[in-house]
Design a protein around this motif. Structure first.
Motif, PDB file in Angstrom:
ATOM      1  N   THR A 218      16.688 -21.903  53.089  1.00 55.43           N
ATOM      2  CA  THR A 218      16.464 -23.212  52.473  1.00 55.43           C
ATOM      3  C   THR A 218      15.023 -23.687  52.617  1.00 55.43           C
ATOM      4  N   ARG A 219      14.548 -24.396  51.607  1.00 54.53           N
ATOM      5  CA  ARG A 219      13.233 -25.045  51.665  1.00 54.53           C
ATOM      6  C   ARG A 219      13.228 -26.250  50.717  1.00 54.53           C
ATOM      7  N   LYS A 220      14.404 -26.808  50.496  1.00 53.24           N
ATOM      8  CA  LYS A 220      14.538 -27.910  49.549  1.00 53.24           C
ATOM      9  C   LYS A 220      13.849 -29.183  50.034  1.00 53.24           C
ATOM     10  N   LYS A 221      13.894 -29.434  51.352  1.00 53.80           N
ATOM     11  CA  LYS A 221      13.365 -30.684  51.873  1.00 53.80           C
ATOM     12  C   LYS A 221      12.045 -30.519  52.621  1.00 53.80           C
ATOM     13  N   ASP A 222      11.509 -29.296  52.670  1.00 51.94           N
ATOM     14  CA  ASP A 222      10.201 -29.109  53.304  1.00 51.94           C
ATOM     15  C   ASP A 222       9.407 -28.085  52.514  1.00 51.94           C
ATOM     16  N   ASN A 223       8.962 -27.006  53.123  1.00 53.96           N
ATOM     17  CA  ASN A 223       8.143 -26.033  52.399  1.00 53.96           C
ATOM     18  C   ASN A 223       8.314 -24.637  52.979  1.00 53.96           C
ATOM     19  N   ASP A 224       7.542 -23.712  52.422  1.00 52.33           N
ATOM     20  CA  ASP A 224       7.652 -22.312  52.816  1.00 52.33           C
ATOM     21  C   ASP A 224       7.197 -22.087  54.253  1.00 52.33           C
ATOM     22  N   ILE A 225       6.245 -22.906  54.713  1.00 49.34           N
ATOM     23  CA  ILE A 225       5.771 -22.769  56.081  1.00 49.34           C
ATOM     24  C   ILE A 225       6.887 -23.098  57.062  1.00 49.34           C
ATOM     25  N   GLN A 226       7.571 -24.219  56.826  1.00 51.46           N
ATOM     26  CA  GLN A 226       8.671 -24.594  57.696  1.00 51.46           C
ATOM     27  C   GLN A 226       9.810 -23.577  57.615  1.00 51.46           C
ATOM     28  N   ARG A 227      10.013 -23.034  56.446  1.00 52.46           N
ATOM     29  CA  ARG A 227      11.044 -22.012  56.311  1.00 52.46           C
ATOM     30  C   ARG A 227      10.680 -20.778  57.127  1.00 52.46           C
ATOM     31  N   GLY A 228       9.399 -20.406  57.113  1.00 49.16           N
ATOM     32  CA  GLY A 228       8.947 -19.275  57.910  1.00 49.16           C
ATOM     33  C   GLY A 228       9.171 -19.503  59.390  1.00 49.16           C
ATOM     34  N   ILE A 229       8.910 -20.732  59.841  1.00 47.00           N
ATOM     35  CA  ILE A 229       9.133 -21.067  61.245  1.00 47.00           C
ATOM     36  C   ILE A 229      10.614 -20.950  61.584  1.00 47.00           C
ATOM     37  N   ARG A 230      11.474 -21.439  60.686  1.00 49.82           N
ATOM     38  CA  ARG A 230      12.919 -21.327  60.917  1.00 49.82           C
ATOM     39  C   ARG A 230      13.351 -19.866  60.982  1.00 49.82           C
ATOM     40  N   GLN A 231      12.791 -19.036  60.109  1.00 48.98           N
ATOM     41  CA  GLN A 231      13.149 -17.613  60.123  1.00 48.98           C
ATOM     42  C   GLN A 231      12.746 -16.962  61.440  1.00 48.98           C
ATOM     43  N   GLN A 232      11.581 -17.346  61.965  1.00 48.44           N
ATOM     44  CA  GLN A 232      11.164 -16.828  63.260  1.00 48.44           C
ATOM     45  C   GLN A 232      12.122 -17.280  64.366  1.00 48.44           C
ATOM     46  N   GLU A 233      12.516 -18.554  64.318  1.00 50.92           N
ATOM     47  CA  GLU A 233      13.431 -19.082  65.329  1.00 50.92           C
ATOM     48  C   GLU A 233      14.777 -18.369  65.278  1.00 50.92           C
ATOM     49  N   ILE A 234      15.235 -18.072  64.070  1.00 55.11           N
ATOM     50  CA  ILE A 234      16.518 -17.375  63.924  1.00 55.11           C
ATOM     51  C   ILE A 234      16.412 -15.945  64.431  1.00 55.11           C
ATOM     52  N   LEU A 235      15.306 -15.265  64.104  1.00 51.64           N
ATOM     53  CA  LEU A 235      15.110 -13.902  64.587  1.00 51.64           C
ATOM     54  C   LEU A 235      15.002 -13.892  66.105  1.00 51.64           C
ATOM     55  N   THR A 236      14.349 -14.894  66.675  1.00 53.86           N
ATOM     56  CA  THR A 236      14.256 -15.009  68.129  1.00 53.86           C
ATOM     57  C   THR A 236      15.641 -15.236  68.738  1.00 53.86           C
ATOM     58  N   ALA A 237      16.451 -16.078  68.091  1.00 55.62           N
ATOM     59  CA  ALA A 237      17.812 -16.343  68.580  1.00 55.62           C
ATOM     60  C   ALA A 237      18.652 -15.074  68.570  1.00 55.62           C
TER      61      ALA A 237
END
Length: 351
Positions: A218-237
């Motif tokens: 998802t990136r509906k309410k923010d941007n690609d940068i925030q999405r990238g950060i979320r993807q990193q957090e998920i991969l870390t999890a």
């Protein structure tokens, strides 16, 4: 014979029997554990062999003098997430990359640096001979094109790649029993079948595979940068969950999940080498991002990367890999950092 002696013999026989039964149970348990370990190893080896894919004409990166060995070398891994679902009708060879995460691993410190590359970054794609969104590199020339594009952008050798489709991502998360992740806002997204079934509330949530995928995309309410950060957090999890003792019994399901939905140039032996990063529990993972700006000047949306940010991130990754500094990059501390394989570089300036 005295009655007291008979009682002693009976107690002794019972104690001996208990000890024998206990030893038999322990021996059986050890045999089961050993057998399970052998079974898991064989399953993992079979899955690794099924997933193994060498890219034609690329035995080693042109930015390397020789092939690395993860047992004792610092290495880099490019994770490429693609949507090759039947709903898209793109196929694995012509699909665009939906997620690009570059990880560098320092063998000395057993630390990881992780960089998300925005999918709409406007970069030069060597296989095409022109600049375009980096997400199109995979559609234009497959995994090799994506690797060459990232190498050209960051001047960093890509030693290994892992290409995973959405099915593998979902199955791995589900096989681990789900993951804990922070949901930034109320989320109403489509699932992997394009059905509006994902509804999440903000805050720390326990997510299944479909929910984790929706959060990653998802990136509906923010941007690609925030999405990238979320993807990193998920991969870390996911990494932390794999490193936890409680996940050992789930490895069989994880192995089955990735067997048919992942491709990599890593051999089974090389994969096992990376287990050293998990021996002391969760490894330290530092996140990096690339600064840039939205650009609609051509009528098509692009993410224009900030050149200084690209150079800063490139330098951090070079230091982490203990690589020689390119002549195009300048840093007064480079020689000292590279000699020590420095892992103390702050990523604040690159975020």
């Amino acid at each position: 014979m005295k009655r007291s002696n008979i009682k002693k013999k009976k107690r002794s026989s019972k104690a001996s029997l208990i000890i024998k039964v206990a030893l038999l149970l322990v021996a059986s348990l050890l045999i089961c554990v050993t057998a399970y370990g052998v079974y898991i190893t064989k399953q993992a080896e079979h899955a690794a062999n099924s997933a193994h894919e060498e890219l034609e004409g690329r035995e080693v990166s042109t930015l390397r003098e020789e092939k690395v060995e993860p047992v004792h070398d610092n290495v880099s891994i490019l994770f490429v997430g693609v949507d090759d679902s039947e709903n898209r009708g793109q196929g694995s060879d012509h699909s665009r990359s939906d997620a690009l995460i570059l990880a560098t691993l320092n063998n000395n410190t057993k630390t990881i640096k992780m960089l998300s590359i925005p999918r709409d970054s406007y970069v030069y794609i060597p296989s095409a001979g022109y600049k375009d969104k980096i997400t199109h590199a995979h559609a234009l020339g497959g995994t090799l094109s994506t690797i060459e594009t990232v190498e050209g952008l960051l001047d960093i050798p890509i030693d290994y790649y892992v290409r995973m489709n959405f099915n593998a991502f979902i199955d791995v998360v589900d096989a681990l029993g789900g993951i804990e992740a922070e949901v930034p806002y109320a989320l109403h997204e489509k699932d992997e079948f394009d059905r509006n079934t994902i509804n999440l509330q903000p805050g720390l949530q326990h997510l299944n595979g479909s929910e984790a995928l929706a959060l990653a995309r998802t990136r509906k309410k923010d941007n690609d940068i925030q999405r990238g950060i979320r993807q990193q957090e998920i991969l870390t999890a996911i990494t932390n969950k794999v490193a936890s003792v409680g996940s050992i019994t789930k490895y069989d399901d994880v192995i089955k999940a990735i067997g048919d939905n992942m491709k990599t140039n890593m051999t089974f032996s090389e994969m096992k080498s990376f287990l050293s990063y998990l021996k002391q529990g969760k490894p330290r993972i530092d996140s990096l991002t690339l600064d840039g700006a939205d650009d609609m000047s051509t009528g098509v949306y692009y993410y224009q990367l900030d050149e200084q940010s690209v150079e800063d991130v490139s330098q951090i990754l070079k230091n982490h890999l203990a690589l020689k500094t390119s002549s195009t990059l300048t840093n007064n501390n480079t020689d000292k950092d590279n000699a020590a394989g420095d892992d103390s570089s702050s990523n604040d300036s690159a975020q």
